[in-house]
Enzyme design. Structure first.
Site, PDB file in Angstrom:
ATOM      1  N   GLU A  67      22.858  65.008  32.839  1.00 36.58           N
ATOM      2  CA  GLU A  67      23.978  66.046  32.558  1.00 36.58           C
ATOM      3  C   GLU A  67      25.089  65.392  32.847  1.00 36.58           C
ATOM      4  O   GLU A  67      25.184  64.314  33.277  1.00 36.58           O
ATOM      5  CB  GLU A  67      23.755  67.229  33.853  1.00 36.58           C
ATOM      6  CG  GLU A  67      23.959  66.565  35.398  1.00 36.58           C
ATOM      7  CD  GLU A  67      23.316  67.955  36.197  1.00 36.58           C
ATOM      8  OE1 GLU A  67      22.138  68.203  36.313  1.00 36.58           O
ATOM      9  OE2 GLU A  67      24.133  68.474  36.709  1.00 36.58           O
ATOM     10  N   CYS A 114      32.488  63.004  34.042  1.00 34.79           N
ATOM     11  CA  CYS A 114      31.446  62.376  35.217  1.00 34.79           C
ATOM     12  C   CYS A 114      30.265  62.245  34.370  1.00 34.79           C
ATOM     13  O   CYS A 114      29.456  62.926  33.764  1.00 34.79           O
ATOM     14  CB  CYS A 114      31.254  63.470  36.258  1.00 34.79           C
ATOM     15  SG  CYS A 114      30.176  62.970  37.482  1.00 34.79           S
ATOM     16  N   CYS A 124      16.919  58.747  39.848  1.00 39.37           N
ATOM     17  CA  CYS A 124      17.406  57.973  40.469  1.00 39.37           C
ATOM     18  C   CYS A 124      16.426  57.477  41.410  1.00 39.37           C
ATOM     19  O   CYS A 124      15.750  58.111  42.154  1.00 39.37           O
ATOM     20  CB  CYS A 124      18.823  58.270  41.164  1.00 39.37           C
ATOM     21  SG  CYS A 124      19.557  56.776  42.364  1.00 39.37           S
ATOM     22  N   CYS A 162      18.515  58.847  48.059  1.00 38.08           N
ATOM     23  CA  CYS A 162      19.577  59.514  49.236  1.00 38.08           C
ATOM     24  C   CYS A 162      18.953  60.776  49.721  1.00 38.08           C
ATOM     25  O   CYS A 162      18.770  61.594  48.817  1.00 38.08           O
ATOM     26  CB  CYS A 162      20.817  59.450  48.790  1.00 38.08           C
ATOM     27  SG  CYS A 162      21.478  57.677  48.186  1.00 38.08           S
ATOM     28  N   CYS A 204      20.857  64.121  47.867  1.00 38.21           N
ATOM     29  CA  CYS A 204      21.091  64.243  46.608  1.00 38.21           C
ATOM     30  C   CYS A 204      19.990  64.791  45.671  1.00 38.21           C
ATOM     31  O   CYS A 204      18.805  64.347  45.690  1.00 38.21           O
ATOM     32  CB  CYS A 204      21.380  62.736  46.349  1.00 38.21           C
ATOM     33  SG  CYS A 204      21.924  62.688  44.458  1.00 38.21           S
ATOM     34  N   LEU A 245      29.897  56.208  50.615  1.00 39.59           N
ATOM     35  CA  LEU A 245      29.715  55.640  52.163  1.00 39.59           C
ATOM     36  C   LEU A 245      28.691  56.464  52.867  1.00 39.59           C
ATOM     37  O   LEU A 245      27.704  56.235  53.370  1.00 39.59           O
ATOM     38  CB  LEU A 245      30.684  55.219  52.741  1.00 39.59           C
ATOM     39  CG  LEU A 245      31.058  54.135  53.849  1.00 39.59           C
ATOM     40  CD1 LEU A 245      30.514  52.770  53.316  1.00 39.59           C
ATOM     41  CD2 LEU A 245      32.433  54.193  54.228  1.00 39.59           C
ATOM     42  N   HIS A 246      29.244  57.730  53.004  1.00 39.53           N
ATOM     43  CA  HIS A 246      28.344  58.741  53.902  1.00 39.53           C
ATOM     44  C   HIS A 246      28.118  58.451  55.360  1.00 39.53           C
ATOM     45  O   HIS A 246      27.371  59.342  55.782  1.00 39.53           O
ATOM     46  CB  HIS A 246      27.288  59.181  52.957  1.00 39.53           C
ATOM     47  CG  HIS A 246      27.426  59.463  51.489  1.00 39.53           C
ATOM     48  ND1 HIS A 246      28.754  60.117  51.018  1.00 39.53           N
ATOM     49  CD2 HIS A 246      26.943  59.030  50.389  1.00 39.53           C
ATOM     50  CE1 HIS A 246      28.824  60.129  49.865  1.00 39.53           C
ATOM     51  NE2 HIS A 246      27.636  59.320  49.378  1.00 39.53           N
ATOM     52  N   CYS A 275      26.109  67.151  40.451  1.00 38.37           N
ATOM     53  CA  CYS A 275      25.480  66.382  39.599  1.00 38.37           C
ATOM     54  C   CYS A 275      24.334  66.247  39.825  1.00 38.37           C
ATOM     55  O   CYS A 275      23.637  66.194  41.017  1.00 38.37           O
ATOM     56  CB  CYS A 275      26.206  65.159  39.332  1.00 38.37           C
ATOM     57  SG  CYS A 275      26.969  64.840  37.570  1.00 38.37           S
TER      58      CYS A 275
HETATM   59  N1  SAH Z   1      24.587  56.588  42.443  1.00 39.30           N
HETATM   60  C1  SAH Z   1      26.056  56.482  42.777  1.00 39.30           C
HETATM   61  C2  SAH Z   1      26.665  57.392  41.592  1.00 39.30           C
HETATM   62  C3  SAH Z   1      25.986  58.881  41.544  1.00 39.30           C
HETATM   63  S1  SAH Z   1      26.280  59.850  42.996  1.00 39.30           S
HETATM   64  C4  SAH Z   1      26.484  56.892  44.206  1.00 39.30           C
HETATM   65  O1  SAH Z   1      25.693  57.199  44.852  1.00 39.30           O
HETATM   66  O2  SAH Z   1      27.645  56.553  44.292  1.00 39.30           O
HETATM   67  C5  SAH Z   1      27.811  60.344  42.879  1.00 39.30           C
HETATM   68  C6  SAH Z   1      28.462  61.078  44.062  1.00 39.30           C
HETATM   69  O3  SAH Z   1      27.768  62.552  44.152  1.00 39.30           O
HETATM   70  C7  SAH Z   1      28.164  60.552  45.225  1.00 39.30           C
HETATM   71  O4  SAH Z   1      29.513  60.133  46.059  1.00 39.30           O
HETATM   72  C8  SAH Z   1      27.233  61.240  45.935  1.00 39.30           C
HETATM   73  O5  SAH Z   1      27.223  61.144  47.181  1.00 39.30           O
HETATM   74  C9  SAH Z   1      27.684  62.753  45.535  1.00 39.30           C
HETATM   75  N2  SAH Z   1      26.648  63.527  45.863  1.00 39.30           N
HETATM   76  C10 SAH Z   1      25.279  63.641  45.606  1.00 39.30           C
HETATM   77  N3  SAH Z   1      24.794  64.901  46.121  1.00 39.30           N
HETATM   78  C11 SAH Z   1      25.755  65.548  46.667  1.00 39.30           C
HETATM   79  C12 SAH Z   1      25.920  66.789  47.333  1.00 39.30           C
HETATM   80  N4  SAH Z   1      24.391  67.552  47.538  1.00 39.30           N
HETATM   81  N5  SAH Z   1      26.754  67.093  47.919  1.00 39.30           N
HETATM   82  C13 SAH Z   1      28.190  66.519  47.563  1.00 39.30           C
HETATM   83  N6  SAH Z   1      28.066  65.249  47.035  1.00 39.30           N
HETATM   84  C14 SAH Z   1      27.114  64.997  46.605  1.00 39.30           C
HETATM   85 FE1  SF4 Z   2      21.108  57.940  43.502  1.00 42.02          FE
HETATM   86 FE2  SF4 Z   2      22.012  60.121  44.396  1.00 42.02          FE
HETATM   87 FE3  SF4 Z   2      21.791  58.147  45.908  1.00 42.02          FE
HETATM   88 FE4  SF4 Z   2      23.514  58.123  44.150  1.00 42.02          FE
HETATM   89  S1  SF4 Z   2      23.612  59.345  45.752  1.00 42.02           S
HETATM   90  S2  SF4 Z   2      22.219  56.406  44.597  1.00 42.02           S
HETATM   91  S3  SF4 Z   2      22.679  59.154  42.628  1.00 42.02           S
HETATM   92  S4  SF4 Z   2      20.195  59.419  45.121  1.00 42.02           S
END
Ligand code: SAH
Ligand code: SF4
Length: 360
Positions: A90, A111, A118, A122, A125, A221-222, A339
């Site tokens: 997407e 985006c 992936c 994480c 995600c 970072l998170h 996303c």
């Molecule tokens: N893999 C790369 C790029 C894709 S993720 C990365 O992790 O940076 C892009 C962004 O979407 C990241 O900052 C990720 O933390 C955010 N994201 C993923 N799931 C999310 C969710 N449930 N709520 C808010 N942001 C989210």
């Molecule tokens: Fe992969 Fe989602 Fe973690 Fe980004 S945030 S590295 S897309 S699992």
């Protein structure tokens, strides 16, 4: 067969020479693709029929297929694309908004996804839920931009690699695609308007710092400590915070632009005021900025977003600690917040092939 949109002008010229064709033909094809936005060889009317046939035999010309489209006009629009092998990715188009990446308000941001699924898993995600399927090739990355512009009638002037996948785990195709997107003969979008987001692949961050294009970097970072980050991002075991921040400092040393830290706020996980204070310290030290994004609920995942009061307290501590920080709260305007979710939803309610579901 290789996608025609995976090739640079020089490479195409080389291929044409190999096919016994004059190299100026390569420029003609490139003009069709990126200037006139015609992707089918048969419609490239200044090419002789014989050459068009050769091209069809040599290169894949098929565009990404739109499976679903949501939103329209001045709202966030999402596109679900089917790739040649049936996999789906997407892409999101975010209309002008002053609070998003960049300072001006006429940004039209796209985006882009870099992989199907992936591998980094994480915990918050949607993209990683079903694991990694494959890398996108450069043509599939470039075509997301061309298709979204074609479908929406908008010209994009800002690109973030925050869609599905870990762009730095698909480094070669990513850089090839960025080369095409950035090239004057390509879509001609300046490197400063291209942001790559990573979960923290340290060696690749250093590689990105060493290459000449002034691409921006965002770090997911998170978590401001290893303890918190370990809980939600498995990649932190491989590249712990100290190593990641060293790589960030290295990158920062080679750029005029600031780094961005992305920080999703998840209730009871990383939203403590201690985390805010530590995040402020890290951000200040690296002269970075922070985007705080309240967690977007993902079906099947246990997390929730903190209350608005808790979000505000977090921001207060962050700002008092001297960090340049924004909170992205507007619904539908979070760049990547959802996303991976449209694909997941679609995959789980298969089959969706009937046309009545197009453009809903
Ligand atoms: N893999 C790369 C790029 C894709 S993720 C990365 O992790 O940076 C892009 C962004 O979407 C990241 O900052 C990720 O933390 C955010 N994201 C993923 N799931 C999310 C969710 N449930 N709520 C808010 N942001 C989210
Ligand atoms: Fe992969 Fe989602 Fe973690 Fe980004 S945030 S590295 S897309 S699992």
């Amino acid at each position: 067969m290789r996608s025609i949109k995976s090739l640079t002008l020089d490479e195409l010229a080389g291929q044409f020479t190999a096919l016994g064709e004059p190299s100026y033909r390569a420029r003609q094809v490139i003009e069709w693709l990126y200037l006139k936005r015609i992707g089918r060889f048969d419609e490239m009317t200044n090419l002789p029929a014989g050459l068009r046939e050769k091209l069809r035999a040599e290169f894949d010309e098929r565009p990404l297929e739109v499976v679903r489209k949501t939103g329209s006009g001045d709202t966030t629009q999402k596109f679900l694309f089917r790739l040649r092998d049936g996999q789906m990715v997407e892409t999101v188009l975010i209309p002008a908004s002053p609070s998003l990446y960049g300072e001006t308000s006429d940004r039209r941001t796209i985006c882009i996804s870099s992989q199907v699924g992936c591998a980094y898993g994480c915990r918050f995600c949607a993209s990683g839920l079903d694991g990694w399927k494959r890398n996108l090739d450069a043509g599939e990355i470039v075509d997301q931009l061309l298709r979204v512009e074609g479908e929406s009638g908008e010209r994009v002037n800002n690109i973030v690699f925050m869609g599905m996948g870990e762009p730095l785990a698909n480094y070669e195709n990513l850089m090839r695609a960025i080369g095409i997107i950035n090239a004057p003969w390509g879509t001609n979008i300046g490197a400063r308007h291209i942001t790559v987001s990573t979960s923290g692949l340290v060696p690749r961050i250093r590689e990105l710092a060493d290459q000449p294009l002034q691409i921006r970097l965002a770090i997911s970072l998170h978590g401001a400590t290893d303890e918190v980050r370990d809980r939600i991002m498995p990649v932190n075991k491989k590249y712990p915070l100290a190593e990641l921040l060293d790589a960030c400092a290295y990158f920062r040393g080679r750029r005029k632009q600031k780094l961005t830290f992305e920080f999703i706020l998840i209730q009871g996980v990383n939203d403590s005021l201690d985390q805010a204070a530590e995040l402020a310290r890290i951000t200040k030290k690296l002269d970075a900025k922070v985007n705080v994004i309240p967690y977007n609920t993902v079906e099947g995942l246990e997390w929730t977003r903190p209350s608005e009061r808790a979000q505000d307290s977090f921001m207060d501590v962050l700002r008092h600690g001297g960090a340049v920080a924004t909170l992205r709260r507007e619904k539908g305007h979070d760049i990547a917040a959802a996303c991976g979710q449209l694909r997941l939803q679609t995959e789980r309610e298969k089959p969706i092939a009937d046309d009545s579901k197009l453009n809903y």
